[in-house]
Design a protein around this motif. Structure first.
Motif, PDB file in Angstrom:
ATOM      1  N   ILE A  27       4.496  16.542   4.267  1.00 36.78           N
ATOM      2  CA  ILE A  27       4.020  15.350   3.364  1.00 36.78           C
ATOM      3  C   ILE A  27       4.943  14.177   3.908  1.00 36.78           C
ATOM      4  O   ILE A  27       6.009  14.071   4.208  1.00 36.78           O
ATOM      5  CB  ILE A  27       4.624  15.450   1.997  1.00 36.78           C
ATOM      6  N   TYR A  28       3.859  13.275   4.065  1.00 38.99           N
ATOM      7  CA  TYR A  28       4.381  12.120   4.763  1.00 38.99           C
ATOM      8  C   TYR A  28       4.125  10.640   3.622  1.00 38.99           C
ATOM      9  O   TYR A  28       3.051  10.761   3.071  1.00 38.99           O
ATOM     10  CB  TYR A  28       3.584  11.444   5.981  1.00 38.99           C
ATOM     11  N   ILE A  29       5.166  10.148   3.198  1.00 38.74           N
ATOM     12  CA  ILE A  29       5.093   9.186   2.188  1.00 38.74           C
ATOM     13  C   ILE A  29       5.431   7.752   2.901  1.00 38.74           C
ATOM     14  O   ILE A  29       6.347   7.624   3.574  1.00 38.74           O
ATOM     15  CB  ILE A  29       6.001   9.280   1.342  1.00 38.74           C
ATOM     16  N   CYS A  30       4.435   6.916   2.679  1.00 34.73           N
ATOM     17  CA  CYS A  30       4.480   5.284   3.505  1.00 34.73           C
ATOM     18  C   CYS A  30       4.220   4.194   2.489  1.00 34.73           C
ATOM     19  O   CYS A  30       3.222   4.324   1.733  1.00 34.73           O
ATOM     20  CB  CYS A  30       3.410   5.545   4.680  1.00 34.73           C
ATOM     21  N   ARG A  31       4.960   3.293   2.800  1.00 32.60           N
ATOM     22  CA  ARG A  31       4.718   2.163   2.005  1.00 32.60           C
ATOM     23  C   ARG A  31       4.365   0.870   2.991  1.00 32.60           C
ATOM     24  O   ARG A  31       5.279   0.553   3.793  1.00 32.60           O
ATOM     25  CB  ARG A  31       5.859   1.930   1.137  1.00 32.60           C
ATOM     26  N   ASP A  32       3.409   0.387   3.068  1.00 33.32           N
ATOM     27  CA  ASP A  32       3.076  -0.572   3.858  1.00 33.32           C
ATOM     28  C   ASP A  32       3.162  -0.321   5.293  1.00 33.32           C
ATOM     29  O   ASP A  32       3.705  -0.979   6.078  1.00 33.32           O
ATOM     30  CB  ASP A  32       3.664  -1.800   3.527  1.00 33.32           C
TER      31      ASP A  32
ATOM     32  N   ARG B  96      -0.321  12.730  12.713  1.00 35.39           N
ATOM     33  CA  ARG B  96       0.481  13.348  11.699  1.00 35.39           C
ATOM     34  C   ARG B  96       0.170  14.863  12.013  1.00 35.39           C
ATOM     35  O   ARG B  96      -1.095  15.369  12.426  1.00 35.39           O
ATOM     36  CB  ARG B  96      -0.109  13.042  10.111  1.00 35.39           C
ATOM     37  N   LYS B  97       1.086  15.521  11.640  1.00 38.85           N
ATOM     38  CA  LYS B  97       0.987  17.177  11.804  1.00 38.85           C
ATOM     39  C   LYS B  97       1.833  17.835  10.795  1.00 38.85           C
ATOM     40  O   LYS B  97       2.831  17.407  10.471  1.00 38.85           O
ATOM     41  CB  LYS B  97       1.328  17.636  13.280  1.00 38.85           C
ATOM     42  N   ALA B  98       1.717  19.378  10.768  1.00 43.94           N
ATOM     43  CA  ALA B  98       2.513  20.265  10.107  1.00 43.94           C
ATOM     44  C   ALA B  98       3.844  20.328  10.992  1.00 43.94           C
ATOM     45  O   ALA B  98       3.652  20.556  12.483  1.00 43.94           O
ATOM     46  CB  ALA B  98       1.755  21.147   9.712  1.00 43.94           C
ATOM     47  N   ILE B  99       4.995  20.221  10.450  1.00 43.12           N
ATOM     48  CA  ILE B  99       6.209  20.369  11.292  1.00 43.12           C
ATOM     49  C   ILE B  99       6.579  21.653  10.940  1.00 43.12           C
ATOM     50  O   ILE B  99       7.035  22.185   9.835  1.00 43.12           O
ATOM     51  CB  ILE B  99       7.269  19.361  10.990  1.00 43.12           C
ATOM     52  N   ASP B 100       7.065  22.363  12.132  1.00 35.56           N
ATOM     53  CA  ASP B 100       7.606  23.994  11.937  1.00 35.56           C
ATOM     54  C   ASP B 100       6.818  24.724  11.128  1.00 35.56           C
ATOM     55  O   ASP B 100       7.234  25.780  10.256  1.00 35.56           O
ATOM     56  CB  ASP B 100       9.046  23.569  11.179  1.00 35.56           C
TER      57      ASP B 100
ATOM     58  N   GLU C 208       0.708  -1.259  -0.026  1.00 34.43           N
ATOM     59  CA  GLU C 208      -0.041   0.040  -0.183  1.00 34.43           C
ATOM     60  C   GLU C 208       0.934   1.169   0.202  1.00 34.43           C
ATOM     61  O   GLU C 208       1.786   1.243   0.577  1.00 34.43           O
ATOM     62  CB  GLU C 208      -0.910   0.058   1.220  1.00 34.43           C
ATOM     63  N   VAL C 209       0.586   2.050  -0.862  1.00 35.58           N
ATOM     64  CA  VAL C 209       1.090   3.571  -0.737  1.00 35.58           C
ATOM     65  C   VAL C 209       0.322   4.539  -0.291  1.00 35.58           C
ATOM     66  O   VAL C 209      -0.952   4.656  -0.924  1.00 35.58           O
ATOM     67  CB  VAL C 209       1.807   3.908  -2.211  1.00 35.58           C
ATOM     68  N   ASP C 210       0.885   5.171   0.725  1.00 33.60           N
ATOM     69  CA  ASP C 210      -0.167   6.180   1.309  1.00 33.60           C
ATOM     70  C   ASP C 210       0.901   7.763   1.105  1.00 33.60           C
ATOM     71  O   ASP C 210       1.671   7.560   1.721  1.00 33.60           O
ATOM     72  CB  ASP C 210      -0.535   5.913   2.805  1.00 33.60           C
ATOM     73  N   ILE C 211      -0.081   8.542   1.007  1.00 33.57           N
ATOM     74  CA  ILE C 211       0.312   9.964   0.824  1.00 33.57           C
ATOM     75  C   ILE C 211      -0.302  10.915   1.544  1.00 33.57           C
ATOM     76  O   ILE C 211      -1.766  10.808   1.486  1.00 33.57           O
ATOM     77  CB  ILE C 211       0.447  10.560  -0.475  1.00 33.57           C
ATOM     78  N   VAL C 212       0.322  11.440   2.680  1.00 37.97           N
ATOM     79  CA  VAL C 212      -0.586  12.211   3.720  1.00 37.97           C
ATOM     80  C   VAL C 212       0.195  13.810   3.722  1.00 37.97           C
ATOM     81  O   VAL C 212       1.392  13.925   3.645  1.00 37.97           O
ATOM     82  CB  VAL C 212      -0.583  11.774   5.036  1.00 37.97           C
ATOM     83  N   VAL C 213      -0.853  14.727   3.627  1.00 38.68           N
ATOM     84  CA  VAL C 213      -0.134  16.131   3.571  1.00 38.68           C
ATOM     85  C   VAL C 213      -1.109  16.871   4.680  1.00 38.68           C
ATOM     86  O   VAL C 213      -2.368  16.785   4.892  1.00 38.68           O
ATOM     87  CB  VAL C 213      -0.808  16.787   2.216  1.00 38.68           C
ATOM     88  N   MET C 214      -0.297  17.484   5.572  1.00 35.99           N
ATOM     89  CA  MET C 214      -0.746  18.220   6.628  1.00 35.99           C
ATOM     90  C   MET C 214      -0.307  19.720   6.721  1.00 35.99           C
ATOM     91  O   MET C 214       0.867  19.724   6.340  1.00 35.99           O
ATOM     92  CB  MET C 214      -0.406  17.663   7.991  1.00 35.99           C
ATOM     93  N   GLY C 215      -1.221  20.710   6.937  1.00 33.72           N
ATOM     94  CA  GLY C 215      -0.643  22.099   7.126  1.00 33.72           C
ATOM     95  C   GLY C 215      -1.661  22.880   6.036  1.00 33.72           C
ATOM     96  O   GLY C 215      -2.492  22.461   5.526  1.00 33.72           O
ATOM     97  N   ASP C 216      -1.440  24.091   6.155  1.00 36.82           N
ATOM     98  CA  ASP C 216      -2.315  25.255   5.483  1.00 36.82           C
ATOM     99  C   ASP C 216      -2.450  24.889   4.163  1.00 36.82           C
ATOM    100  O   ASP C 216      -3.688  25.024   3.596  1.00 36.82           O
ATOM    101  CB  ASP C 216      -1.724  26.553   5.770  1.00 36.82           C
TER     102      ASP C 216
END
Length: 687
Positions: free
Chosen positions: A661-666, A652-656, A610-618
């Motif tokens: 963007i968080y990229i995850c595989r399995d 997950r959160k916006a850093i600084d 599984e490939v998950d793309i998570v985006v956090m922030g304004d």
């Protein structure tokens, strides 16, 4: 519909379906399928004739003209039978049951479907199209048998009813042969599935090795995903051959865009000219994914022209999509789309010879009589090179000629439009638009998709607490008929895809509400699959759709929905149901993946990373949009400004204070990054 100037008017005048209204002035006392009509058969103790078709069915219209408009035949039918007309697109539940009954009699199914029932709805005989003389004789024989040999008819009908009541899962040995999915067996099993499927492919002309040829989009989506995961080049070649030949052939409207329902020949040359919403929605998804993977400009053109066709000819003012365009106009099949040489030449003038060569227009015609079907057998670039033309100049000439021909064609009498709006088919088109926007990023596609999505929620959906219920059909400002499983399955899929391109959580909330209603009202806890009909349906059998066909089975679509939503949300029961369904299909999958291709796609999704793309922030929506074109069949995108209840976003959160963007595989994640470029580099690493 007005009753003025008509000698006969029956009960169908009160219906909304175009197909039923087309029969409202037959000299037959037609009724629609409803409790009142079924009670009438019992009270009068008459056999029921159920005649099933759809508005763009050519032979349905032929039988109407020959038999149902015949006053003598109409009078006989009305006196001796309770006659029921069914639009199979509005009442697929009725169609499923009696199509299966006719096939169990050893008769090849099709439409028009004409089935004779006892007053209790049990079938005892049926068939498809009959010429008038043969139909009249059959009516007489059935009447005689009902009056003089009723005990034998009842015995036969009881046997068919018992057959229909058998569970599909029991019939195909799905229950007892439950298997556990093992990743170590996946590579061998999926290779075997591909080999079985590949043996049935036409290696020269694409598609399956038979005629007529139907697009069958989920088959080719299976091939695309298989190639992506295995890098099997033969699979890619077979896929591209099929998509190229369909786009070049007469099955594709070379002027106006959009695909006809099927090709009568093996070359994709001569279509059965009706255009169906469900085909074009699925083909948008297929060509969009194929374009994302191959970047072939042909596929992009097909997507753009097909969407133009939908906007031009299939859109209601409220945002819904109509069902179909008929094959016939002015009583002649294909007349709206075909060209005589002189007419073609008159429109294009000096360009006629060159453009005619490209589309294979012949003076004596390339089809029936002196008519031409426009088709091609090579790309614009290849044709330009072969004729020593400047590619840019030829492309401009071709586009100018296409517009001239299209404008000329608009002056013709158009094929009939079936303007009912079906929820399931709108779901398929909405999914196609979402996929097209994902990889083309054209704003007008998103606008069209969102307009339709809001139409569904506003006009076709009714909320019931934490659940939501759908209607099946919409016409003239009114939604009607309870929805079936495919309505829920394809709308849930579409809404989940709309979330992917907007990152607007309302679409996942809608999917959750619809899914909750399905599990409560359609799910069979004992067998682990979903019924096609609501538990309130008044039918002699309650069916489950298992096999994929021109449209994926509602159960395979639901299983994929459950799997995808289980990844986004903290719902372990979704995953449990989906895995239970898939594991029980594994043995059957070996038999014929061509009719289980959507299950095969789910199997690959479950077995591959599984490939998950998570985006956090304004800027999560802006950044998410830029990451959409990254292609992976098993990719999900999620995002939020700060926090969300979605499992994929938790922790997950916006850093600084920068969009992150968080990229995850399995479920193993790379280091968080702040730029699209860095995220794309990470995605390349894990591909």
């Amino acid at each position: 519909m007005s009753t003025a100037n008509h000698k006969y008017t029956n009960q169908l005048i009160h219906e909304k379906s175009l197909y039923l209204l087309q029969h409202a002035h037959n000299p037959v006392a037609w009724h629609s399928w409803n409790d009142e009509t079924l009670k009438k058969a019992v009270v009068e103790d008459k056999p029921i004739l159920v005649s099933i078709g759809y508005s763009s069915c050519h032979w349905c219209h032929v039988m109407e003209k020959e038999s149902f408009e015949n006053e003598e035949i109409g009078k006989y039918m009305s006196e001796h039978f309770v006659c029921i007309k069914v639009d199979r697109e509005e009442r697929p539940d009725v169609d499923q049951i009696y199509m299966e009954a006719v096939q169990s009699m050893g008769i090849q199914g099709g439409w028009p479907l004409n089935v004779f029932l006892l007053p209790d709805q049990k079938p005892f005989y049926g068939g498809t199209y009959y010429p008038a003389a043969q139909w009249k004789k059959l009516l007489e024989n059935v009447k005689t048998a009902f009056e003089q040999q009723r005990d034998k008819l009842e015995e036969s009908a009881d046997q068919f009813a018992r057959y229909l009541s058998h569970s599909e899962l029991q019939r195909y040995g799905i229950i007892e042969d439950e298997q556990q999915m093992a990743k170590q067996e996946f590579q061998e099993k999926i290779a075997d599935l591909y080999q079985t499927f590949s043996e049935k492919i036409d290696k020269k002309l694409g598609g399956m090795n038979r005629a007529p040829k139907f697009p069958m989009p989920s088959n080719w989506l299976f091939l695309l995903h298989y190639h992506y995961y295995t890098q099997n080049q033969e699979a890619l070649q077979q896929l591209e051959l099929t998509l190229d030949q369909m786009a070049y052939g007469g099955i594709y409207d070379q002027l106006g865009g959009g695909f006809a329902r099927y090709s009568v020949d093996e070359r994709w040359f001569a279509p059965h000219f009706e255009k169906m919403l469900y085909d074009n929605g699925q083909l948008l998804s297929l060509y969009a994914e194929a374009y994302a993977h191959t970047r072939k400009s042909l596929y992009k053109t097909v997507i753009e022209q097909t969407i133009d066709f939908i906007k031009r000819e299939m859109c209601s003012e409220e945002g819904g999509f109509y069902s179909a365009l008929d094959a016939d106009s002015e009583g002649e099949e294909g007349k709206y789309y075909i060209w005589e040489y002189d007419e073609f030449s008159k429109v294009l003038g000096n360009a006629a010879q060159l453009v005619g060569d490209y589309y294979h227009v012949e003076q004596e015609g390339n089809w029936e009589k002196t008519y031409n079907i426009l088709y091609r057998n090579q790309s614009e670039e290849a044709f330009a090179e072969a004729h020593e033309l400047n590619p840019t100049d030829f492309k401009e000439l071709l586009e100018d000629s296409r517009q001239k021909l299209l404008n000329s064609r608009k002056e013709r009498i158009r094929p009939g439009l079936d303007d009912k709006i079906l929820t399931s088919w709108n779901g398929l088109m909405l999914k196609g638009l979402a996929d097209a926007y994902t990889y083309l990023q054209e704003t007008h596609i998103l606008e069209l998709a969102l307009r339709n999505a809001h139409f569904i929620t506003d006009k076709l959906m009714r909320r019931q607490g934490d659940k939501a219920r759908l209607y099946r059909s919409y016409k003239e400002g009114k939604a009607y008929l309870d929805a079936y499983l495919d309505d829920y399955a394809f709308v849930i899929d579409a809404f989940t895809s709309i979330y992917q391109i907007t990152l607007d959580e309302q679409w996942i909330h809608h999917s959750e509400q619809l899914l909750a209603y399905c599990i409560e009202n359609f799910y069979d806890q004992d067998e682990g699959f979903f019924h096609y009909t609501h538990e309130e349906a008044n039918l002699i059998a309650r069916k489950k759709e298992i096999f994929d066909n021109v449209i994926p089975a509602s159960n395979s679509a639901m299983a994929r929905n459950l799997y995808r939503l289980s990844r986004l949300l903290d719902h372990s029961d979704y995953l449990e149901i989906s895995e239970r369904m898939m594991s029980r299909m594994l043995k059957l999958l070996d038999t014929d993946p061509a009719y289980l291709s959507n299950w095969a796609i789910l199997y690959m999704e479950m077995m591959q990373p599984e490939v998950d793309i998570v985006v956090m922030g304004d800027e999560y929506k802006t950044v998410g949009k830029k990451l959409l074109p990254y292609y992976s069949p098993n990719r999900l995108i999620a995002g939020a400004k700060k926090e969300s209840k979605f499992m994929l976003l938790q922790g997950r959160k916006a850093i600084d204070n920068q969009t992150t963007i968080y990229i995850c595989r399995d479920k193993a994640c790379k280091m968080p990054v702040h730029t699209v470029e860095a995220a794309l580099d990470q995605l390349k690493e894990i591909s």
